[in-house]
Design an enzyme around this catalytic site. Structure first.
Site, PDB file in Angstrom:
ATOM      1  N   ARG A 121    -101.074   8.442 -35.227  1.00 32.35           N
ATOM      2  CA  ARG A 121    -100.878   7.142 -35.885  1.00 32.35           C
ATOM      3  C   ARG A 121     -99.692   7.131 -36.847  1.00 32.35           C
ATOM      4  O   ARG A 121     -99.596   6.287 -37.729  1.00 32.35           O
ATOM      5  CB  ARG A 121    -102.143   6.686 -36.623  1.00 32.35           C
ATOM      6  CG  ARG A 121    -103.342   6.542 -35.706  1.00 32.35           C
ATOM      7  CD  ARG A 121    -104.480   5.830 -36.403  1.00 32.35           C
ATOM      8  NE  ARG A 121    -105.629   5.734 -35.513  1.00 32.35           N
ATOM      9  CZ  ARG A 121    -106.572   6.655 -35.408  1.00 32.35           C
ATOM     10  NH1 ARG A 121    -106.526   7.742 -36.147  1.00 32.35           N
ATOM     11  NH2 ARG A 121    -107.566   6.490 -34.574  1.00 32.35           N
ATOM     12  N   LYS A 143     -86.087   0.560 -36.083  1.00 33.38           N
ATOM     13  CA  LYS A 143     -86.472   0.063 -34.758  1.00 33.38           C
ATOM     14  C   LYS A 143     -86.579   1.255 -33.816  1.00 33.38           C
ATOM     15  O   LYS A 143     -85.636   2.046 -33.703  1.00 33.38           O
ATOM     16  CB  LYS A 143     -85.425  -0.924 -34.216  1.00 33.38           C
ATOM     17  CG  LYS A 143     -85.547  -2.320 -34.773  1.00 33.38           C
ATOM     18  CD  LYS A 143     -84.627  -3.258 -34.018  1.00 33.38           C
ATOM     19  CE  LYS A 143     -84.714  -4.669 -34.556  1.00 33.38           C
ATOM     20  NZ  LYS A 143     -83.740  -5.575 -33.896  1.00 33.38           N
ATOM     21  N   GLU A 185     -69.803  -1.744 -32.642  1.00 36.56           N
ATOM     22  CA  GLU A 185     -70.860  -2.100 -33.603  1.00 36.56           C
ATOM     23  C   GLU A 185     -70.294  -2.125 -35.024  1.00 36.56           C
ATOM     24  O   GLU A 185     -70.742  -2.909 -35.863  1.00 36.56           O
ATOM     25  CB  GLU A 185     -72.041  -1.116 -33.512  1.00 36.56           C
ATOM     26  CG  GLU A 185     -72.715  -1.051 -32.146  1.00 36.56           C
ATOM     27  CD  GLU A 185     -73.733  -2.179 -31.892  1.00 36.56           C
ATOM     28  OE1 GLU A 185     -73.927  -3.041 -32.766  1.00 36.56           O
ATOM     29  OE2 GLU A 185     -74.321  -2.189 -30.788  1.00 36.56           O
ATOM     30  N   LYS A 227     -75.862  -2.805 -43.016  1.00 33.34           N
ATOM     31  CA  LYS A 227     -77.139  -2.811 -42.301  1.00 33.34           C
ATOM     32  C   LYS A 227     -78.303  -2.588 -43.265  1.00 33.34           C
ATOM     33  O   LYS A 227     -79.356  -3.232 -43.155  1.00 33.34           O
ATOM     34  CB  LYS A 227     -77.142  -1.758 -41.182  1.00 33.34           C
ATOM     35  CG  LYS A 227     -78.450  -1.802 -40.422  1.00 33.34           C
ATOM     36  CD  LYS A 227     -78.384  -1.414 -39.002  1.00 33.34           C
ATOM     37  CE  LYS A 227     -79.738  -1.710 -38.353  1.00 33.34           C
ATOM     38  NZ  LYS A 227     -79.897  -1.185 -37.033  1.00 33.34           N
ATOM     39  N   GLU A 237     -87.306  -8.508 -38.750  1.00 31.41           N
ATOM     40  CA  GLU A 237     -86.481  -9.503 -38.039  1.00 31.41           C
ATOM     41  C   GLU A 237     -87.144 -10.886 -37.988  1.00 31.41           C
ATOM     42  O   GLU A 237     -87.231 -11.528 -36.944  1.00 31.41           O
ATOM     43  CB  GLU A 237     -86.136  -9.015 -36.623  1.00 31.41           C
ATOM     44  CG  GLU A 237     -84.896  -9.710 -36.067  1.00 31.41           C
ATOM     45  CD  GLU A 237     -84.366  -9.085 -34.786  1.00 31.41           C
ATOM     46  OE1 GLU A 237     -84.066  -7.885 -34.785  1.00 31.41           O
ATOM     47  OE2 GLU A 237     -84.268  -9.820 -33.792  1.00 31.41           O
ATOM     48  N   ARG A 241     -82.190 -10.464 -40.169  1.00 34.51           N
ATOM     49  CA  ARG A 241     -81.876  -9.290 -39.338  1.00 34.51           C
ATOM     50  C   ARG A 241     -81.350  -9.690 -37.960  1.00 34.51           C
ATOM     51  O   ARG A 241     -80.624  -8.926 -37.322  1.00 34.51           O
ATOM     52  CB  ARG A 241     -83.104  -8.374 -39.222  1.00 34.51           C
ATOM     53  CG  ARG A 241     -82.777  -7.076 -38.505  1.00 34.51           C
ATOM     54  CD  ARG A 241     -83.832  -6.009 -38.684  1.00 34.51           C
ATOM     55  NE  ARG A 241     -83.456  -4.801 -37.977  1.00 34.51           N
ATOM     56  CZ  ARG A 241     -84.030  -3.630 -38.111  1.00 34.51           C
ATOM     57  NH1 ARG A 241     -85.033  -3.477 -38.946  1.00 34.51           N
ATOM     58  NH2 ARG A 241     -83.616  -2.572 -37.416  1.00 34.51           N
ATOM     59  N   ASN A 245     -77.805  -9.011 -34.163  1.00 34.53           N
ATOM     60  CA  ASN A 245     -77.750  -9.173 -32.703  1.00 34.53           C
ATOM     61  C   ASN A 245     -76.493  -9.919 -32.253  1.00 34.53           C
ATOM     62  O   ASN A 245     -76.389 -10.288 -31.078  1.00 34.53           O
ATOM     63  CB  ASN A 245     -78.986  -9.912 -32.198  1.00 34.53           C
ATOM     64  CG  ASN A 245     -80.252  -9.132 -32.477  1.00 34.53           C
ATOM     65  OD1 ASN A 245     -80.237  -7.900 -32.456  1.00 34.53           O
ATOM     66  ND2 ASN A 245     -81.340  -9.823 -32.771  1.00 34.53           N
ATOM     67  N   HIS A 248     -75.108  -9.458 -28.792  1.00 35.33           N
ATOM     68  CA  HIS A 248     -76.089  -8.733 -27.980  1.00 35.33           C
ATOM     69  C   HIS A 248     -76.708  -9.576 -26.866  1.00 35.33           C
ATOM     70  O   HIS A 248     -77.081  -9.037 -25.834  1.00 35.33           O
ATOM     71  CB  HIS A 248     -77.186  -8.149 -28.868  1.00 35.33           C
ATOM     72  CG  HIS A 248     -76.744  -6.890 -29.571  1.00 35.33           C
ATOM     73  ND1 HIS A 248     -75.723  -6.873 -30.499  1.00 35.33           N
ATOM     74  CD2 HIS A 248     -77.156  -5.607 -29.461  1.00 35.33           C
ATOM     75  CE1 HIS A 248     -75.548  -5.643 -30.939  1.00 35.33           C
ATOM     76  NE2 HIS A 248     -76.400  -4.845 -30.315  1.00 35.33           N
ATOM     77  N   HIS A 252     -76.321  -8.048 -23.489  1.00 33.63           N
ATOM     78  CA  HIS A 252     -77.490  -7.597 -22.717  1.00 33.63           C
ATOM     79  C   HIS A 252     -77.506  -8.239 -21.341  1.00 33.63           C
ATOM     80  O   HIS A 252     -77.900  -7.605 -20.360  1.00 33.63           O
ATOM     81  CB  HIS A 252     -78.793  -7.951 -23.441  1.00 33.63           C
ATOM     82  CG  HIS A 252     -79.180  -6.956 -24.490  1.00 33.63           C
ATOM     83  ND1 HIS A 252     -80.162  -7.198 -25.416  1.00 33.63           N
ATOM     84  CD2 HIS A 252     -78.733  -5.708 -24.745  1.00 33.63           C
ATOM     85  CE1 HIS A 252     -80.294  -6.141 -26.204  1.00 33.63           C
ATOM     86  NE2 HIS A 252     -79.428  -5.227 -25.819  1.00 33.63           N
ATOM     87  N   HIS A 267     -72.984   0.509 -23.768  1.00 39.01           N
ATOM     88  CA  HIS A 267     -73.650  -0.561 -24.516  1.00 39.01           C
ATOM     89  C   HIS A 267     -72.680  -1.240 -25.491  1.00 39.01           C
ATOM     90  O   HIS A 267     -72.594  -2.473 -25.549  1.00 39.01           O
ATOM     91  CB  HIS A 267     -74.852   0.015 -25.264  1.00 39.01           C
ATOM     92  CG  HIS A 267     -75.511  -0.974 -26.169  1.00 39.01           C
ATOM     93  ND1 HIS A 267     -76.127  -2.115 -25.701  1.00 39.01           N
ATOM     94  CD2 HIS A 267     -75.622  -1.021 -27.527  1.00 39.01           C
ATOM     95  CE1 HIS A 267     -76.595  -2.815 -26.722  1.00 39.01           C
ATOM     96  NE2 HIS A 267     -76.302  -2.180 -27.836  1.00 39.01           N
TER      97      HIS A 267
HETATM   98  N1  GLY Z   1     -79.649  -3.073 -33.783  1.00 35.82           N
HETATM   99  C1  GLY Z   1     -80.078  -4.231 -34.449  1.00 35.82           C
HETATM  100  C2  GLY Z   1     -81.137  -3.973 -35.463  1.00 35.82           C
HETATM  101  O1  GLY Z   1     -81.378  -2.846 -35.826  1.00 35.82           O
HETATM  102  O2  GLY Z   1     -81.750  -4.899 -35.927  1.00 35.82           O
END
Ligand code: GLY
Length: 367
Positions: A121, A143, A185, A227, A237, A241, A245, A248, A252, A267
């Protein structure tokens, strides 16, 4: 060497340390967090290049360690690989006092982070990112995810690391395409909220795209600061946040059409193209001056990154729209895009008209 704290309401504050020679200090820096052993989760490429230096540093700090190496590439973000890793953690008799060290690029960070989130957990983990993309983006913010055949990053958890060690020296062994991919990025962070930083990346800092360590140090530091501030405000998010993106949703869609073949488009290359398209679409909507989009395209091209759809492949607008509408960032079937008023001023637009977007994509070279 710089230390950027990441603080938010929902998680314990941790440091992102950015500097040269950090791998040799990893043991000493991880030791205060580890009450037991460490398990290094890495990939076979990184393991061959750098594992000896990391284990020597852990040995010097008196930290026991075990290494789990997964095959390099996006394919390792799978249930099968996660199961294999979890089984190895169980077989090693790990417990809650032990620490997972994610040692690699974005794939390793995502897989190891998710394994740490799930194991008993949740146990502590440390990120030691070895690619520029991982240092400026995926290792920070918690993430973690694996992919599903239905889409990328669909199975995951928010699980913040306890420490991130971004060693600039590790970037010296990166293939140029990986450096460029991470640079996309970095540029994205300037485009979102820091126009002076973007200008520096386009001028004095431009050498970072081809490996200049001093430029990379500053580029990683500033990216992590940006960030960290965003994640600190909006870990899950719910709002701000989503700005991260930028590029993206377009990117994507292109990646998905290409089948996420790493050889086809890295990417970051897809994100770079996506950022250019996002700025051009912002101009089409009257939100942004054309000169800003032209500048974004010029700086992106100067870094050796793609700016035209045709450079990535041949796409139909319908297929791209379908991918964009299916993107997990779409809310209630409407198309959501991150757009910009100018370089340094991005915003989230939740009511993008699919027919207009299709016309735009055709204008951009889709059929
Ligand atoms: N890569 C985008 C984020 O971490 O929210």
């Amino acid at each position: 060497m710089t230390c950027v704290p990441v603080s938010g309401a929902g998680f314990a504050t941790y440091d992102v340390v950015v500097g040269r020679g950090l791998l040799a200090q990893a043991g000493a820096r991880i030791a205060p967090l580890a009450r037991g052993r460490t398990v290094i989760i890495t990939d076979e490429t990184v393991s061959a290049l750098h594992a000896a230096a990391l284990t020597a540093s852990l040995d010097a700090a008196g930290l026991g360690h075990e290494i789990i190496a997964v095959p390099p590439g996006e394919g390792s973000k799978s249930f099968a690989e996660l199961e294999r890793v979890m089984d190895r953690l169980l077989a090693a008799g790990l417990d809650r006092k032990d620490v997972v060290v994610a040692f690699g690029g974005g794939v390793v960070g995502d897989l190891a982070g998710l394994a740490a989130a799930l194991f008993m957990r949740g146990i502590d983990f440390v990120q030691v990112p070895t690619t520029l993309l991982a240092q400026v983006d995926s290792s920070v913010g918690g993430k973690t995810a694996i992919d599903s055949p239905r889409g990328k990053n669909l199975i995951g958890a928010f699980h913040q690391p306890r420490l991130v060690l971004a060693d600039i020296d590790l970037l010296a062994t990166l293939p140029p395409v990986q450096l460029r991919s991470g640079w996309a990025e970095v540029l994205k962070h300037g485009m979102i909220c820091d126009a002076p930083f973007f200008d520096w990346l386009a001028s004095d800092g431009a050498g970072g795209a081809t490996g200049d360590p001093a430029a990379l140090q500053r580029a990683v530091e500033r990216s992590v600061e940006i960030k960290s501030a965003i994640v600190g405000e909006d870990e899950k998010e719910a709002g701000k946040r989503a700005l991260l993106n930028l590029g993206h949703t377009f990117g994507h869609a292109v990646e998905a059409e290409l089948g996420f073949e790493e050889a086809a488009l890295a990417h970051g290359e897809a994100v770079a193209l996506g950022c250019v398209l996002a700025f051009r679409y912002s101009v089409r909507l009257g939100a942004c001056e054309a000169a800003e989009a032209e500048k974004v395209a010029r700086v992106t091209a100067a870094a050796g990154l793609p700016t035209e759809l045709i450079q990535a492949g041949v796409f139909t607008a319908d297929a791209l729209i379908a991918r964009m509408a299916g993107d997990k960032k779409a809310e209630g079937g409407r198309l959501t895009l991150v757009l910009a008023r100018s370089i340094g001023d991005a915003f989230v637009e939740k009511t993008v008209d699919a027919a207009d977007l299709k016309a735009f994509l055709i204008e951009q070279g889709a059929t």
